[in-house]
Design an enzyme around this catalytic site. Sequence first.
Site, PDB file in Angstrom:
ATOM      1  N   SER A  17       0.836  -1.209   0.000  1.00  0.00           N
ATOM      2  CA  SER A  17       0.000   0.000   0.000  1.00  0.00           C
ATOM      3  C   SER A  17       0.866   1.254   0.000  1.00  0.00           C
ATOM      4  O   SER A  17       2.028   1.227   0.424  1.00  0.00           O
ATOM      5  CB  SER A  17      -0.897  -0.002   1.255  1.00  0.00           C
ATOM      6  OG  SER A  17      -1.666   1.184   1.348  1.00  0.00           O
ATOM      7  N   GLY A  18       0.286   2.325  -0.462  1.00  0.00           N
ATOM      8  CA  GLY A  18       0.857   3.653  -0.294  1.00  0.00           C
ATOM      9  C   GLY A  18       2.301   3.796  -0.748  1.00  0.00           C
ATOM     10  O   GLY A  18       2.661   3.449  -1.879  1.00  0.00           O
ATOM     11  N   ASP A  38       4.516  -7.467   3.478  1.00  0.00           N
ATOM     12  CA  ASP A  38       3.429  -6.737   4.144  1.00  0.00           C
ATOM     13  C   ASP A  38       2.620  -7.721   4.987  1.00  0.00           C
ATOM     14  O   ASP A  38       2.579  -8.911   4.699  1.00  0.00           O
ATOM     15  CB  ASP A  38       2.508  -6.063   3.115  1.00  0.00           C
ATOM     16  CG  ASP A  38       1.803  -4.838   3.681  1.00  0.00           C
ATOM     17  OD1 ASP A  38       2.136  -3.715   3.272  1.00  0.00           O
ATOM     18  OD2 ASP A  38       0.928  -5.017   4.556  1.00  0.00           O
ATOM     19  N   ASP A  61       4.558  -9.977   9.614  1.00  0.00           N
ATOM     20  CA  ASP A  61       4.332  -8.866  10.532  1.00  0.00           C
ATOM     21  C   ASP A  61       5.702  -8.406  11.030  1.00  0.00           C
ATOM     22  O   ASP A  61       6.436  -9.197  11.645  1.00  0.00           O
ATOM     23  CB  ASP A  61       3.460  -9.355  11.697  1.00  0.00           C
ATOM     24  CG  ASP A  61       3.101  -8.247  12.679  1.00  0.00           C
ATOM     25  OD1 ASP A  61       3.858  -7.259  12.780  1.00  0.00           O
ATOM     26  OD2 ASP A  61       2.069  -8.383  13.350  1.00  0.00           O
ATOM     27  N   VAL A  62       6.044  -7.138  10.791  1.00  0.00           N
ATOM     28  CA  VAL A  62       7.391  -6.662  11.152  1.00  0.00           C
ATOM     29  C   VAL A  62       7.625  -6.602  12.655  1.00  0.00           C
ATOM     30  O   VAL A  62       8.770  -6.449  13.095  1.00  0.00           O
ATOM     31  CB  VAL A  62       7.700  -5.276  10.528  1.00  0.00           C
ATOM     32  CG1 VAL A  62       7.680  -5.328   9.012  1.00  0.00           C
ATOM     33  CG2 VAL A  62       6.752  -4.202  11.061  1.00  0.00           C
ATOM     34  N   TYR A 153       2.645   8.911  17.690  1.00  0.00           N
ATOM     35  CA  TYR A 153       3.185   8.828  16.323  1.00  0.00           C
ATOM     36  C   TYR A 153       4.445   9.677  16.205  1.00  0.00           C
ATOM     37  O   TYR A 153       5.463   9.239  15.662  1.00  0.00           O
ATOM     38  CB  TYR A 153       2.122   9.279  15.322  1.00  0.00           C
ATOM     39  CG  TYR A 153       2.550   9.154  13.866  1.00  0.00           C
ATOM     40  CD1 TYR A 153       2.568   7.917  13.241  1.00  0.00           C
ATOM     41  CD2 TYR A 153       2.918  10.275  13.125  1.00  0.00           C
ATOM     42  CE1 TYR A 153       2.955   7.793  11.901  1.00  0.00           C
ATOM     43  CE2 TYR A 153       3.304  10.172  11.796  1.00  0.00           C
ATOM     44  CZ  TYR A 153       3.322   8.921  11.190  1.00  0.00           C
ATOM     45  OH  TYR A 153       3.715   8.803   9.865  1.00  0.00           O
ATOM     46  N   THR A 186      -2.045   8.798   0.617  1.00  0.00           N
ATOM     47  CA  THR A 186      -2.037   7.332   0.695  1.00  0.00           C
ATOM     48  C   THR A 186      -3.275   6.891   1.482  1.00  0.00           C
ATOM     49  O   THR A 186      -3.936   7.720   2.132  1.00  0.00           O
ATOM     50  CB  THR A 186      -0.793   6.816   1.453  1.00  0.00           C
ATOM     51  OG1 THR A 186      -0.923   7.204   2.836  1.00  0.00           O
ATOM     52  CG2 THR A 186       0.510   7.355   0.882  1.00  0.00           C
ATOM     53  N   PRO A 187      -3.551   5.595   1.490  1.00  0.00           N
ATOM     54  CA  PRO A 187      -4.666   5.119   2.321  1.00  0.00           C
ATOM     55  C   PRO A 187      -4.522   5.497   3.792  1.00  0.00           C
ATOM     56  O   PRO A 187      -5.523   5.778   4.463  1.00  0.00           O
ATOM     57  CB  PRO A 187      -4.613   3.601   2.109  1.00  0.00           C
ATOM     58  CG  PRO A 187      -4.076   3.446   0.718  1.00  0.00           C
ATOM     59  CD  PRO A 187      -3.031   4.532   0.584  1.00  0.00           C
ATOM     60  N   MET A 188      -3.264   5.561   4.305  1.00  0.00           N
ATOM     61  CA  MET A 188      -3.090   5.963   5.708  1.00  0.00           C
ATOM     62  C   MET A 188      -3.578   7.392   5.918  1.00  0.00           C
ATOM     63  O   MET A 188      -4.349   7.673   6.841  1.00  0.00           O
ATOM     64  CB  MET A 188      -1.623   5.866   6.131  1.00  0.00           C
ATOM     65  CG  MET A 188      -1.371   6.388   7.538  1.00  0.00           C
ATOM     66  SD  MET A 188       0.378   6.556   7.966  1.00  0.00           S
ATOM     67  CE  MET A 188       0.817   4.861   8.282  1.00  0.00           C
TER      68      MET A 188
HETATM   69  N1  LIG Z   1       0.919   9.076   4.335  1.00  0.00           N
HETATM   70  C1  LIG Z   1       1.579  10.061   4.946  1.00  0.00           C
HETATM   71  O1  LIG Z   1       1.118  11.215   5.000  1.00  0.00           O
HETATM   72  C2  LIG Z   1       2.932   9.780   5.558  1.00  0.00           C
HETATM   73  C3  LIG Z   1       3.755  10.896   5.845  1.00  0.00           C
HETATM   74  C4  LIG Z   1       5.006  10.674   6.423  1.00  0.00           C
HETATM   75  C5  LIG Z   1       5.424   9.384   6.703  1.00  0.00           C
HETATM   76  N2  LIG Z   1       4.598   8.311   6.408  1.00  0.00           N
HETATM   77  C6  LIG Z   1       5.102   6.974   6.735  1.00  0.00           C
HETATM   78  O2  LIG Z   1       5.277   6.269   5.525  1.00  0.00           O
HETATM   79  C7  LIG Z   1       5.116   4.867   5.772  1.00  0.00           C
HETATM   80  C8  LIG Z   1       4.103   4.318   4.779  1.00  0.00           C
HETATM   81  O3  LIG Z   1       2.847   4.946   5.054  1.00  0.00           O
HETATM   82  P1  LIG Z   1       1.650   5.001   3.999  1.00  0.00           P
HETATM   83  O4  LIG Z   1       1.072   6.340   4.081  1.00  0.00           O
HETATM   84  O5  LIG Z   1       2.095   4.448   2.704  1.00  0.00           O
HETATM   85  O6  LIG Z   1       0.634   4.007   4.743  1.00  0.00           O
HETATM   86  P2  LIG Z   1      -0.284   2.817   4.201  1.00  0.00           P
HETATM   87  O7  LIG Z   1      -1.200   2.497   5.332  1.00  0.00           O
HETATM   88  O8  LIG Z   1      -0.846   3.165   2.873  1.00  0.00           O
HETATM   89  O9  LIG Z   1       0.770   1.636   4.015  1.00  0.00           O
HETATM   90  C9  LIG Z   1       1.411   1.079   5.147  1.00  0.00           C
HETATM   91  C10 LIG Z   1       1.583  -0.401   4.898  1.00  0.00           C
HETATM   92  O10 LIG Z   1       2.274  -0.947   6.043  1.00  0.00           O
HETATM   93  C11 LIG Z   1       1.706  -2.199   6.315  1.00  0.00           C
HETATM   94  N3  LIG Z   1       1.928  -2.554   7.715  1.00  0.00           N
HETATM   95  C12 LIG Z   1       1.442  -1.921   8.808  1.00  0.00           C
HETATM   96  N4  LIG Z   1       1.814  -2.585   9.910  1.00  0.00           N
HETATM   97  C13 LIG Z   1       2.546  -3.643   9.508  1.00  0.00           C
HETATM   98  C14 LIG Z   1       3.199  -4.696  10.182  1.00  0.00           C
HETATM   99  N5  LIG Z   1       3.144  -4.809  11.530  1.00  0.00           N
HETATM  100  N6  LIG Z   1       3.874  -5.617   9.469  1.00  0.00           N
HETATM  101  C15 LIG Z   1       3.915  -5.535   8.107  1.00  0.00           C
HETATM  102  N7  LIG Z   1       3.303  -4.571   7.407  1.00  0.00           N
HETATM  103  C16 LIG Z   1       2.624  -3.629   8.108  1.00  0.00           C
HETATM  104  C17 LIG Z   1       0.222  -2.030   6.017  1.00  0.00           C
HETATM  105  O11 LIG Z   1      -0.412  -3.304   5.806  1.00  0.00           O
HETATM  106  C18 LIG Z   1       0.247  -1.167   4.785  1.00  0.00           C
HETATM  107  O12 LIG Z   1       0.228  -1.958   3.602  1.00  0.00           O
HETATM  108  C19 LIG Z   1       4.689   4.744   7.233  1.00  0.00           C
HETATM  109  O13 LIG Z   1       5.810   4.450   8.025  1.00  0.00           O
HETATM  110  C20 LIG Z   1       4.165   6.128   7.555  1.00  0.00           C
HETATM  111  O14 LIG Z   1       4.252   6.407   8.930  1.00  0.00           O
HETATM  112  C21 LIG Z   1       3.379   8.494   5.839  1.00  0.00           C
END
Ligand SMILES: NC(=O)c1ccc[n+]([C@@H]2O[C@H](COP(=O)([O-])OP(=O)(O)OC[C@H]3O[C@@H](n4cnc5c(N)ncnc54)[C@H](O)[C@@H]3O)[C@@H](O)[C@H]2O)c1
Length: 245
Positions: A17-18, A38, A61-62, A153, A186-188
Site C-alpha cells: 500500500s501507499g 506486508d 508482521d514486522v 506517532y 495514501t490510504p493511511m
Molecule cells: N501518508 C503520509 O502522510 C505519511 C507521511 C510521512 C510518513 N509516512 C510513513 O510512511 C510509511 C508508509 O505509510 P503510507 O502512508 O504508505 O501508509 P499505508 O497504510 O498506505 O501503508 C502502510 C503499509 O504498512 C503495512 N503494515 C502496517 N503494519 C505492519 C506490520 N506490523 N507488518 C507488516 N506490514 C505492516 C500495512 O499493511 C500497509 O500496507 C509509514 O511508516 C508512515 O508512517 C506516511
Amino acid sequence: MQLSLTGKNVLVTGGASGIGLACARAFAAEGARVVALDRSVGSTDIHALPAIPAIHTVRADVTDEADLGAAVAEAVSHLGGLDVVVGCAGISGPVGTPLVETSAADIAAVLAVNVTGQLLLAKLTYPHLSDGGAIVLLASDSAFVSAPGMVPYCASKGAVVALTRALAVEFDRVRVNCVCPSIVDTPMARGDLGDAALDQADFPVQTADEVAGHVLYLASPPARAVNGQALLTDFGYSARSGFPA
Ligand SMILES: NC(=O)c1ccc[n+]([C@@H]2O[C@H](COP(=O)([O-])OP(=O)(O)OC[C@H]3O[C@@H](n4cnc5c(N)ncnc54)[C@H](O)[C@@H]3O)[C@@H](O)[C@H]2O)c1
C-alpha cells in the site's frame, strides 16, 4: 541522473500500500528485483502485486521477530542476497486522540510497528546486505513538527530519525538514511484525515510516487556519501520563522 539500480536486490516492507507499494513499483521500473513484504491489511492486497513480474511478495508482521526472520530468509533465498532494504511498514495509531485519553495498548502498538519493526528489519537484514548496500527507512516530518493528537506517532518517528543515525554509525558496510515527508496521499492519510481533506487540501500534499523518488535516490550509488541523514521533505514549512516578516 543514472540511479544505477538495475539488477539490485531490494526488499520493501509495507509494500502492499501507499509509499511502500510506490517504492516497490519504482524500483522494479528501474530494473531492480523486488520483494514486497506486508502483513496485508492495506488497500491493495499483497496478492495483487505478482501481476508485476519483477515483484515477489511475502506476508509477514514486522513486529514479530520469528515471522519477519522467516520472511527475510525467503526474500534472500528468492533474490540471492540483498542490496537495498526499505522500511515503509507503519501505522498512525490513534491520531486525533489527546494523549491523556490514549491507552497504553495503543501507544505500545504504534511503537511496536514504527520503532521495533524498523529495528528488527535492520537487525535481520544487515547480515544479508551486500557491502555498499543501503537501508532507507520511512520516518516523517512528525519527527520534527506536530499537531495536537499525534504524540505517540511523533515520538515513534523521532525514534526512527535517532535509530537511523545510530545504525549509520554501527553498520559500517551499508548506508542508513531516512525520509521524513509531510502529508502524502495514501490510504493511511485518507484514513486519518478523510477524503475531503485531501481532495480539497489547502496545504501541499505529496504523492507516494514523489516520495518513492526520494527513497530511490537515497538507496542509489549516486548517494554514496549520504549516510545517517533524515531527508525532511515538507515544502520548506519547518524552515519558516515564527517572526511575522
Ligand atoms: N501518508 C503520509 O502522510 C505519511 C507521511 C510521512 C510518513 N509516512 C510513513 O510512511 C510509511 C508508509 O505509510 P503510507 O502512508 O504508505 O501508509 P499505508 O497504510 O498506505 O501503508 C502502510 C503499509 O504498512 C503495512 N503494515 C502496517 N503494519 C505492519 C506490520 N506490523 N507488518 C507488516 N506490514 C505492516 C500495512 O499493511 C500497509 O500496507 C509509514 O511508516 C508512515 O508512517 C506516511
